[in-house]
Motif scaffolding. Structure first.
Motif, short mmCIF file in Angstrom:
data_model
loop_
_atom_site.label_atom_id
_atom_site.label_comp_id
_atom_site.label_asym_id
_atom_site.label_seq_id
_atom_site.Cartn_x
_atom_site.Cartn_y
_atom_site.Cartn_z
N PHE A 1 -1.14 6.70 8.83
CA PHE A 1 -1.94 6.51 8.38
C PHE A 1 -2.01 4.89 8.39
CE2 PHE A 1 -4.72 5.09 4.50
CZ PHE A 1 -5.62 6.53 4.77
N LEU A 2 -1.53 3.79 7.93
CA LEU A 2 -0.72 2.25 7.44
C LEU A 2 -1.32 2.09 9.47
CD1 LEU A 2 0.99 2.16 4.48
CD2 LEU A 2 -2.01 2.04 5.06
N GLU A 3 0.04 2.37 10.40
CA GLU A 3 -0.08 1.53 11.03
C GLU A 3 -1.77 2.55 12.19
OE1 GLU A 3 3.25 3.40 13.06
OE2 GLU A 3 4.70 2.05 11.43
N ASN A 4 -2.49 2.75 11.91
CA ASN A 4 -3.21 3.40 13.08
C ASN A 4 -4.94 3.90 11.98
OD1 ASN A 4 -2.01 4.78 15.68
ND2 ASN A 4 -0.79 5.61 13.92
N PRO B 1 0.58 -0.93 -0.27
CA PRO B 1 0.14 -0.41 0.06
C PRO B 1 0.67 1.20 0.04
CG PRO B 1 0.13 -1.13 2.20
CD PRO B 1 0.47 -1.84 1.45
N ARG B 2 2.02 1.59 0.70
CA ARG B 2 2.73 2.32 0.17
C ARG B 2 3.28 2.84 -1.18
NH1 ARG B 2 3.86 -1.48 4.04
NH2 ARG B 2 4.30 -0.62 6.48
N TYR B 3 3.14 1.80 -1.78
CA TYR B 3 3.23 2.44 -3.11
C TYR B 3 1.89 2.97 -3.73
CZ TYR B 3 6.76 -1.54 -4.35
OH TYR B 3 7.34 -2.48 -4.31
N LEU B 4 0.90 2.88 -3.40
CA LEU B 4 -0.34 4.26 -3.19
C LEU B 4 0.06 5.61 -2.09
CD1 LEU B 4 -3.05 5.55 -4.12
CD2 LEU B 4 -4.01 3.85 -2.86
N TYR B 5 0.29 5.59 -1.37
CA TYR B 5 0.01 6.22 0.09
C TYR B 5 1.12 6.73 -0.25
CZ TYR B 5 -4.63 4.25 1.47
OH TYR B 5 -6.05 4.39 1.55
N HIS B 6 2.43 6.85 -0.54
CA HIS B 6 3.48 7.69 -0.99
C HIS B 6 2.91 8.52 -2.33
CE1 HIS B 6 5.65 6.04 1.88
NE2 HIS B 6 6.24 5.08 1.54
N GLU C 1 6.54 9.79 6.60
CA GLU C 1 5.87 10.11 7.92
C GLU C 1 4.46 9.44 7.89
OE1 GLU C 1 9.83 10.47 8.23
OE2 GLU C 1 8.79 11.86 7.36
N GLU C 2 3.62 10.43 7.46
CA GLU C 2 2.91 10.33 7.27
C GLU C 2 1.57 9.46 7.02
OE1 GLU C 2 1.05 14.48 6.17
OE2 GLU C 2 2.31 14.66 5.33
N SER D 1 -3.10 -2.89 9.23
CA SER D 1 -3.16 -4.68 7.87
C SER D 1 -4.21 -5.60 9.34
CB SER D 1 -1.71 -5.54 9.21
OG SER D 1 -1.07 -5.05 8.33
N ASP D 2 -4.56 -5.38 10.06
CA ASP D 2 -5.97 -5.77 11.14
C ASP D 2 -7.28 -5.94 10.02
OD1 ASP D 2 -4.58 -7.11 12.79
OD2 ASP D 2 -5.09 -5.92 14.46
N TRP D 3 -7.84 -4.06 9.83
CA TRP D 3 -8.66 -3.96 8.76
C TRP D 3 -8.47 -4.65 7.34
CZ3 TRP D 3 -8.71 -0.68 4.12
CH2 TRP D 3 -9.84 -0.17 4.00
#
Length: 208
Positions: free
Chosen positions: A41-44, A24-29, A36-37, A48-50
């Motif tokens: 976002f991916l940790e909170n 998902p980092r490929y998208l969210y970067h 850091e943002e 992964s659980d979601w």
């Protein structure tokens, strides 16, 4: 002492981050200004659980709408997770695909995939990646509504394809899934890189 290759009859692969470069980092970067943002976002938020709840059969729409109600300030970014899901795919991992090809060409092993993947997005991968046709069977968590590391998910593959777990090797990049497979009685390799995997399979006499 490594077992000789005749002891192994089946090889089970995980797909994401082993054969398919999904992150998902490929998208969210692209979406967030700083790494850091993205990590926050991916940790909170889109955790992964979601994501694994969708992998276990919850619909993408239900998962998305529920999360938007929890974090309305991130609505646009949450909707991008599945709305722009293809942008998380960077393609096949060539070194591992080559290993899969070698195993297929050898004719010595049955090849299976056991994947935590939404049943709604998996058809996209099936169309994108020809090598997914090389497997003798694929078990997708979203279709079965059960996922790794639950023992019943491993058992489902064994039962469906009459696989003997004592003559099987399982490959996954997630330590939790590897430990679960080992506890279930399936010898496993924690995937770190194609080169590392090639070495481990060679040591077991599976690759020449």
């Amino acid at each position: 002492m490594a077992m000789k290759n005749h002891a192994y009859q089946s090889v089970i692969f995980d797909l994401g981050a082993v054969l398919v470069d999904w992150n998902p980092r490929y998208l969210y970067h692209k979406i967030f200004a700083t790494p850091e943002e993205t990590e926050y976002f991916l940790e909170n938020i889109c955790t992964s659980d979601w994501n694994e709840a969708q992998d276990a059969g919850r619909s993408l729409q239900d998962g998305t709408e529920w999360l938007v109600t929890q974090h309305p300030q991130y609505e646009a970014q949450i909707r991008a997770f599945y709305g722009r899901w293809r942008e998380m795919l960077a393609g096949p991992i060539p070194g591992t695909v080559q290993i899969l090809r070698q195993l297929k060409d050898s004719g010595q092993f049955k090849l299976y995939a056991l994947t935590n993947w939404s049943n709604e997005t998996f058809p996209i991968a099936l169309m994108e990646y020809e090598f997914l046709q090389w497997f003798d069977g694929i078990v997708v968590s979203g279709k079965e509504k059960i996922r790794k590391p639950q023992p019943d998910f491993y058992q489902l593959l064994l039962d469906r394809y009459s696989v003997n777990k004592s003559s099987t090797i399982f490959i996954d990049d997630n330590l939790r899934n590897v430990q679960a497979a080992e506890a279930f009685g399936i010898e496993s390799i924690l995937f770190e890189s194609p080169a590392q995997l090639s070495t481990e399979l060679s040591q077991r006499g599976i690759l020449n």
